[in-house]
Motif scaffolding. Structure first.
Motif: not given
Length: 261
Positions: A90-100
């Protein structure tokens, strides 16, 4: 290279990696090649996040796709639980957390960033408590990664805290090519020694700190591609990645379990 070109390259490397992950008896070098994909995706996201005019919308979209992917994983892992082969991608969550995290770093009031750090401790406890400590929770909901996506927890996400840290590092060093090269190289070396020293040997909860195979250091091969970035967006293809990612994982997973029978 434009952002679109880098994303397409990352998709190809990711596809090769996931073929190696899900399809039995695939050569190990498929996984080696796949190490290039995550740094490229992270690199594209930090630049995309830097340029986007509506950062809140960008983060909301990424969060929702992360939760959606977590639900897909949850359902498939339950339906095919008898195979003992699960999906945690689930790379989406990882990328979200980076952006957030980057979003909070850029806020004038640092209390929001402090609150996010405190929330990580609280949400880690919640993930553990709900998934393991509450007997009444059905089997289908006993997933740390599902709650990690739901609560925005950096511990229970693909790549763990180190991938989030890598994204922040990319962002801070994005305008200094020399510093970028040095920092990414050092980060890769640190990952190599962490995996060799700890990795899966830690066991249980602590394995989430270093959730990598011992060839994760090969992600250094992504560096030449990132250095060729020309600062341009390209065609975009924004939703192509959002659709391709869950679709190809599900298809490869189903092919893989059918070949194992």
């Amino acid at each position: 290279m434009t952002t679109t070109t880098l994303k397409l390259l990352a998709l190809v490397f990711m596809l090769i990696d996931h073929i190696g992950q899900f399809i039995p008896e695939t050569p190990i070098w498929f996984r080696w090649i796949g190490r290039i994909s995550a740094p490229l995706f992270i690199f594209c996201v930090i630049w995309g996040f830097s340029y986007t005019s509506n950062k809140r919308k960008y983060l909301t979209r990424m969060y929702l796709f992360g939760v959606g992917m977590a639900i897909i994983n949850l359902v498939i892992n339950y339906v095919f639980r008898y195979t003992y082969v699960s999906i945690t991608n689930n790379i989406f969550t990882t990328l979200f957390l980076i952006g957030f995290t980057i979003f909070l770093m850029n806020q004038k009031e640092k209390k929001y960033l402090l609150g996010f750090i405190i929330w990580q401790f609280i949400s880690t406890f919640l993930c553990l408590m709900i998934a393991e400590l509450i007997p009444s929770v059905p089997y289908i909901l006993q997933s740390h990664m599902f709650y990690g996506s739901l609560f925005g927890n950096i511990m229970f996400t693909e790549g763990g805290p180190l991938f989030v840290m890598l994204g922040v590092l990319f962002y801070v060093m994005r305008n200094n090519k020399k510093a970028f090269i040095i920092c990414f190289s050092i980060f890769t070396i640190i990952c190599y020694f962490l995996v060799r020293r700890y990795g899966y040997h830690m066991g249980g909860f602590f394995s989430y700190f270093v959730p990598f195979a011992d060839y994760q250091w090969l992600m250094i091969a992504a560096l030449p591609f990132m250095l060729l970035y020309n600062g341009k967006k390209g065609l975009g293809l924004k939703y192509f990645f959002y659709i391709f990612y869950p679709l190809h994982i599900v298809i490869l997973y189903l092919i893989g379990i059918s070949l194992r029978q």
